[in-house]
Design a protein around this motif. Sequence first.
Motif, short mmCIF file in Angstrom:
data_model
loop_
_atom_site.label_atom_id
_atom_site.label_comp_id
_atom_site.label_asym_id
_atom_site.label_seq_id
_atom_site.Cartn_x
_atom_site.Cartn_y
_atom_site.Cartn_z
N SER A 193 104.79 66.33 73.60
CA SER A 193 104.63 67.11 72.37
C SER A 193 103.91 66.27 71.31
O SER A 193 103.97 65.03 71.32
CB SER A 193 105.99 67.57 71.83
OG SER A 193 106.73 66.48 71.30
N GLU A 194 103.25 66.96 70.39
CA GLU A 194 102.57 66.28 69.29
C GLU A 194 103.57 65.42 68.51
O GLU A 194 103.26 64.29 68.11
CB GLU A 194 101.92 67.30 68.36
CG GLU A 194 101.23 66.69 67.16
CD GLU A 194 100.71 67.70 66.15
OE1 GLU A 194 100.05 67.27 65.20
OE2 GLU A 194 100.98 68.91 66.31
N LEU A 195 104.77 65.95 68.31
CA LEU A 195 105.80 65.23 67.58
C LEU A 195 106.17 63.92 68.27
O LEU A 195 106.17 62.86 67.64
CB LEU A 195 107.05 66.10 67.41
CG LEU A 195 108.26 65.42 66.79
CD1 LEU A 195 107.97 64.96 65.36
CD2 LEU A 195 109.47 66.34 66.83
N SER A 196 106.50 63.99 69.54
CA SER A 196 106.91 62.78 70.28
C SER A 196 105.82 61.73 70.29
O SER A 196 106.08 60.54 70.09
CB SER A 196 107.31 63.15 71.71
OG SER A 196 108.48 63.94 71.70
N LYS A 197 104.59 62.17 70.49
CA LYS A 197 103.47 61.23 70.51
C LYS A 197 103.27 60.59 69.14
O LYS A 197 102.99 59.39 69.03
CB LYS A 197 102.19 61.93 70.96
CG LYS A 197 102.20 62.28 72.44
CD LYS A 197 100.92 63.01 72.81
CE LYS A 197 100.90 63.35 74.30
NZ LYS A 197 99.67 64.06 74.67
N ALA A 198 103.41 61.37 68.07
CA ALA A 198 103.22 60.84 66.72
C ALA A 198 104.33 59.86 66.34
O ALA A 198 104.08 58.86 65.66
CB ALA A 198 103.16 61.99 65.71
N ILE A 199 105.55 60.13 66.77
CA ILE A 199 106.66 59.21 66.50
C ILE A 199 106.38 57.85 67.13
O ILE A 199 106.53 56.81 66.49
CB ILE A 199 108.00 59.80 66.98
CG1 ILE A 199 108.42 60.96 66.09
CG2 ILE A 199 109.09 58.73 67.02
CD1 ILE A 199 109.62 61.75 66.60
N VAL A 200 105.94 57.87 68.37
CA VAL A 200 105.63 56.62 69.07
C VAL A 200 104.43 55.92 68.43
O VAL A 200 104.47 54.72 68.15
CB VAL A 200 105.37 56.89 70.57
CG1 VAL A 200 104.82 55.65 71.26
CG2 VAL A 200 106.65 57.36 71.25
N ALA A 201 103.36 56.66 68.17
CA ALA A 201 102.14 56.07 67.63
C ALA A 201 102.34 55.44 66.25
O ALA A 201 101.71 54.44 65.92
CB ALA A 201 101.04 57.13 67.55
N SER A 202 103.21 56.03 65.45
CA SER A 202 103.41 55.53 64.08
C SER A 202 104.64 54.64 63.93
O SER A 202 104.96 54.21 62.83
CB SER A 202 103.52 56.71 63.11
OG SER A 202 104.67 57.47 63.41
N ASN A 203 105.34 54.40 65.03
CA ASN A 203 106.59 53.63 64.98
C ASN A 203 107.57 54.23 63.98
O ASN A 203 108.25 53.52 63.24
CB ASN A 203 106.33 52.16 64.64
CG ASN A 203 105.63 51.43 65.74
OD1 ASN A 203 105.93 51.64 66.91
ND2 ASN A 203 104.66 50.60 65.39
N ALA A 204 107.62 55.55 63.94
CA ALA A 204 108.50 56.26 63.01
C ALA A 204 109.96 56.04 63.38
O ALA A 204 110.30 55.92 64.57
CB ALA A 204 108.16 57.74 63.00
N VAL A 205 110.79 55.99 62.37
CA VAL A 205 112.23 55.78 62.57
C VAL A 205 113.00 56.71 61.63
O VAL A 205 112.47 57.17 60.63
CB VAL A 205 112.62 54.31 62.27
CG1 VAL A 205 112.00 53.36 63.28
CG2 VAL A 205 112.26 53.90 60.86
N PRO A 206 114.27 56.96 61.94
CA PRO A 206 115.10 57.72 61.00
C PRO A 206 115.20 56.98 59.67
O PRO A 206 115.14 55.74 59.63
CB PRO A 206 116.46 57.79 61.70
CG PRO A 206 116.14 57.64 63.15
CD PRO A 206 114.98 56.69 63.19
N LEU A 207 115.34 57.71 58.60
CA LEU A 207 115.35 57.15 57.25
C LEU A 207 116.40 56.05 57.08
O LEU A 207 116.14 55.02 56.47
CB LEU A 207 115.59 58.26 56.23
CG LEU A 207 115.50 57.87 54.77
CD1 LEU A 207 114.08 57.43 54.43
CD2 LEU A 207 115.89 59.04 53.90
#
Length: 179
Positions: A152-166
Amino acid sequence: MTRFGMLIDTNRCISCYACRTACQSLNNLGQREAFVTYEQREAGSYPHARVETVPLQCMHCDDAPCVRVCPTGASRINENGIVSVDHGRCIGCKYCMAACPYQVRVQNEETGVVDKCRFCTASALDGATISSCVEVCPTKARIFGDLDDPESELSKAIVASNAVPLAGDLTKAKVFYAR
């Protein structure tokens, strides 16, 4: 089964409040009620310091403290992982408001019922794959989708941006932040 989640990229957020306005309109909220709020934080260091806008909303935690303390079962987690409120069962005791570490629940002044972001549940369960706050964002700072689909676009974006919960591992939040 889809497990909905969201990414918010604070580098892209321009504090236009479009997400809040769309949410208030869709959910018929009054001016004092808001499922999306904002926090301003300083980011970086001199001479490259900047003010970062951090949109806040329900994190739809897998281990939601608000659900655990609700005496009537009005707060619950549905099969898609969305934390919801059964307005007919809510007695307005505010236990969920006190238990929420993000302080993102609001009480309707007229009815006394406590409410919160719904991930635009009605549209999401109707087959749509986007929340109103995501749809109106002019900078595409938000992505909504299936956390369990690695393609999914979401899963890929989380990985690509190293996103984390607040708040790190304070709760098992389903809203991730790229900063």
